[in-house]
Scaffold this motif. Structure first.
Motif, short mmCIF file in Angstrom:
data_model
loop_
_atom_site.label_atom_id
_atom_site.label_comp_id
_atom_site.label_asym_id
_atom_site.label_seq_id
_atom_site.Cartn_x
_atom_site.Cartn_y
_atom_site.Cartn_z
N GLY A 19 0.81 -1.22 0.00
CA GLY A 19 0.00 0.00 0.00
C GLY A 19 0.84 1.26 0.00
O GLY A 19 0.52 2.23 -0.70
N ASN A 20 1.92 1.24 0.75
CA ASN A 20 2.79 2.40 0.85
C ASN A 20 3.42 2.74 -0.50
O ASN A 20 3.59 3.92 -0.84
CB ASN A 20 3.89 2.11 1.89
N LEU A 21 3.73 1.71 -1.29
CA LEU A 21 4.37 1.97 -2.58
C LEU A 21 3.37 2.31 -3.68
O LEU A 21 3.72 3.04 -4.61
CB LEU A 21 5.23 0.78 -2.99
N ILE A 22 2.15 1.80 -3.61
CA ILE A 22 1.20 2.06 -4.71
C ILE A 22 0.36 3.30 -4.47
O ILE A 22 -0.40 3.71 -5.35
CB ILE A 22 0.27 0.86 -4.97
N ALA A 23 0.48 3.93 -3.30
CA ALA A 23 -0.49 4.96 -2.89
C ALA A 23 -0.65 6.09 -3.89
O ALA A 23 -1.76 6.59 -4.10
CB ALA A 23 -0.12 5.52 -1.52
N PHE A 120 1.15 1.75 -11.87
CA PHE A 120 2.20 1.49 -10.88
C PHE A 120 3.15 0.41 -11.39
O PHE A 120 4.38 0.53 -11.27
CB PHE A 120 1.61 1.05 -9.53
N LEU A 121 2.59 -0.67 -11.94
CA LEU A 121 3.44 -1.79 -12.39
C LEU A 121 4.39 -1.37 -13.50
O LEU A 121 5.52 -1.87 -13.58
CB LEU A 121 2.56 -2.96 -12.85
N GLN A 122 3.96 -0.43 -14.33
CA GLN A 122 4.84 0.08 -15.38
C GLN A 122 6.05 0.79 -14.76
O GLN A 122 7.20 0.56 -15.16
CB GLN A 122 4.06 1.04 -16.27
N MET A 123 5.80 1.63 -13.76
CA MET A 123 6.90 2.30 -13.05
C MET A 123 7.74 1.28 -12.29
O MET A 123 8.98 1.33 -12.30
CB MET A 123 6.32 3.34 -12.09
N PHE A 124 7.08 0.33 -11.63
CA PHE A 124 7.77 -0.66 -10.82
C PHE A 124 8.71 -1.53 -11.66
O PHE A 124 9.78 -1.93 -11.19
CB PHE A 124 6.75 -1.54 -10.09
N HIS A 126 10.51 -0.55 -14.11
CA HIS A 126 11.76 0.21 -14.22
C HIS A 126 12.52 0.19 -12.89
O HIS A 126 13.74 0.06 -12.87
CB HIS A 126 11.48 1.65 -14.63
N MET A 127 11.79 0.34 -11.79
CA MET A 127 12.42 0.33 -10.48
C MET A 127 13.20 -0.96 -10.26
O MET A 127 14.35 -0.95 -9.80
CB MET A 127 11.34 0.49 -9.39
N GLN A 128 12.56 -2.07 -10.59
CA GLN A 128 13.18 -3.37 -10.37
C GLN A 128 14.31 -3.64 -11.36
O GLN A 128 15.40 -4.09 -10.98
CB GLN A 128 12.10 -4.46 -10.49
N THR A 129 14.08 -3.33 -12.63
CA THR A 129 15.08 -3.59 -13.67
C THR A 129 16.37 -2.85 -13.38
O THR A 129 17.48 -3.41 -13.54
CB THR A 129 14.53 -3.18 -15.05
N TYR A 130 16.25 -1.61 -12.96
CA TYR A 130 17.44 -0.78 -12.72
C TYR A 130 17.80 -0.68 -11.23
O TYR A 130 18.68 0.09 -10.86
CB TYR A 130 17.23 0.61 -13.33
N ASN A 131 17.13 -1.48 -10.41
CA ASN A 131 17.40 -1.60 -8.98
C ASN A 131 17.53 -0.23 -8.32
O ASN A 131 18.53 0.07 -7.65
CB ASN A 131 18.66 -2.43 -8.73
N TRP A 132 16.50 0.58 -8.50
CA TRP A 132 16.52 1.93 -7.95
C TRP A 132 16.80 1.94 -6.46
O TRP A 132 17.60 2.76 -5.99
CB TRP A 132 15.16 2.61 -8.17
N LEU A 133 16.11 1.08 -5.71
CA LEU A 133 16.20 1.16 -4.26
C LEU A 133 17.64 0.95 -3.77
O LEU A 133 18.08 1.62 -2.84
CB LEU A 133 15.28 0.12 -3.60
N TYR A 134 18.34 0.05 -4.41
CA TYR A 134 19.75 -0.18 -4.03
C TYR A 134 20.64 0.94 -4.56
O TYR A 134 21.53 1.43 -3.85
CB TYR A 134 20.21 -1.53 -4.58
N ASN A 135 20.41 1.36 -5.77
CA ASN A 135 21.31 2.32 -6.41
C ASN A 135 21.15 3.75 -5.90
O ASN A 135 22.01 4.60 -6.17
CB ASN A 135 21.15 2.27 -7.93
N TYR A 136 20.10 4.00 -5.11
CA TYR A 136 19.98 5.32 -4.50
C TYR A 136 21.18 5.66 -3.61
O TYR A 136 21.42 6.83 -3.31
CB TYR A 136 18.72 5.42 -3.64
N HIS A 137 21.93 4.66 -3.14
CA HIS A 137 23.02 4.96 -2.20
C HIS A 137 24.23 5.59 -2.88
O HIS A 137 25.08 6.16 -2.20
CB HIS A 137 23.43 3.69 -1.43
N THR A 138 24.30 5.53 -4.20
CA THR A 138 25.42 6.15 -4.92
C THR A 138 25.00 7.49 -5.51
O THR A 138 23.82 7.71 -5.80
CB THR A 138 25.92 5.25 -6.06
N THR A 139 25.98 8.38 -5.70
CA THR A 139 25.63 9.65 -6.34
C THR A 139 25.24 9.43 -7.80
O THR A 139 24.41 10.16 -8.33
CB THR A 139 26.79 10.66 -6.24
#
Length: 198
Positions: A19-23, A120-124, A126-139
């Motif tokens: 729910g938090n991610l699809i809101a 949401f799934l269309q955006m997700f 991309h998020m998963q393919t390019y591993n946004w959540l992990y890659n946020y830690h780098t500049t």
């Protein structure tokens, strides 16, 4: 707040996480009722997090760095850079922990995919393919996120390079805003859940 913060503040509860991610892709109360109760709670939690964030004076201070170049989009870019500081916060994630957490999030969302909004799934994807959540830690990762938002922002006058330059120029000051703000946000999310679950 941006994707990683919303995921983190779901406290590893799958329904809350979903729910938090699809809101942002679920409008109003009518569409909310189409989801199971735990996902509905996650959507409400997302909205409580956003309201607290938008009204907090430290967020207001952080937005000031972006306002001259980004105008109304200053809040969007503040949310993104908060995700960078969360991802690189060693008191919350080691490198391995962040990688594992990102894949936990992708796995849980994929399990619920059949009932989630197509937009949401269309955006997700991309998020998963390019591993946004992990890659946020780098500049580099946060640079790509900023440039992606800048490309899609219809009324933004600045380009992504300019916004990223603002981020780098004020990196330490923005990090201090995150360090002051995020513990208060986490406490707010935890208190909100306690009130909801009484």
């Amino acid at each position: 707040m941006n994707h990683l913060a919303h995921a983190y503040l779901s406290f590893r509860q799958p329904g809350l996480l979903t729910g938090n991610l699809i809101a942002d892709f679920v409008k109003g109360h009518k569409h909310l009722s189409a989801f199971p109760a735990d996902i509905q709670q996650g959507i409400r939690l997302h909205r409580a997090i956003d309201t607290f964030t938008d009204q907090h004076p430290v967020t207001g201070k952080a937005k000031l760095f972006f306002r001259p170049s980004c105008g109304l989009y200053s809040g969007v870019f503040t949310d993104i850079v908060y995700d960078h500081f969360l991802a690189s916060d060693t008191s919350r994630f080691s490198n391995d922990d962040l990688y594992s957490f990102a894949h936990y999030v992708y796995s849980e969302i994929n399990r619920q995919a059949a009932i989630l909004p197509p937009s949401f799934l269309q955006m997700f994807d991309h998020m998963q393919t390019y591993n946004w959540l992990y890659n946020y830690h780098t500049t580099d990762g946060i640079s790509r996120a900023i440039r992606g938002v800048a490309r899609r922002a219809k009324y933004l006058q600045a380009d992504g390079n300019m916004v990223f330059a603002v981020f780098m120029e004020h990196y330490n000051a923005l990090k201090m805003c995150y360090e002051e703000f995020f513990p208060a946000l986490q406490a707010h999310a935890e208190n909100w859940l306690q009130m909801e679950n009484r």
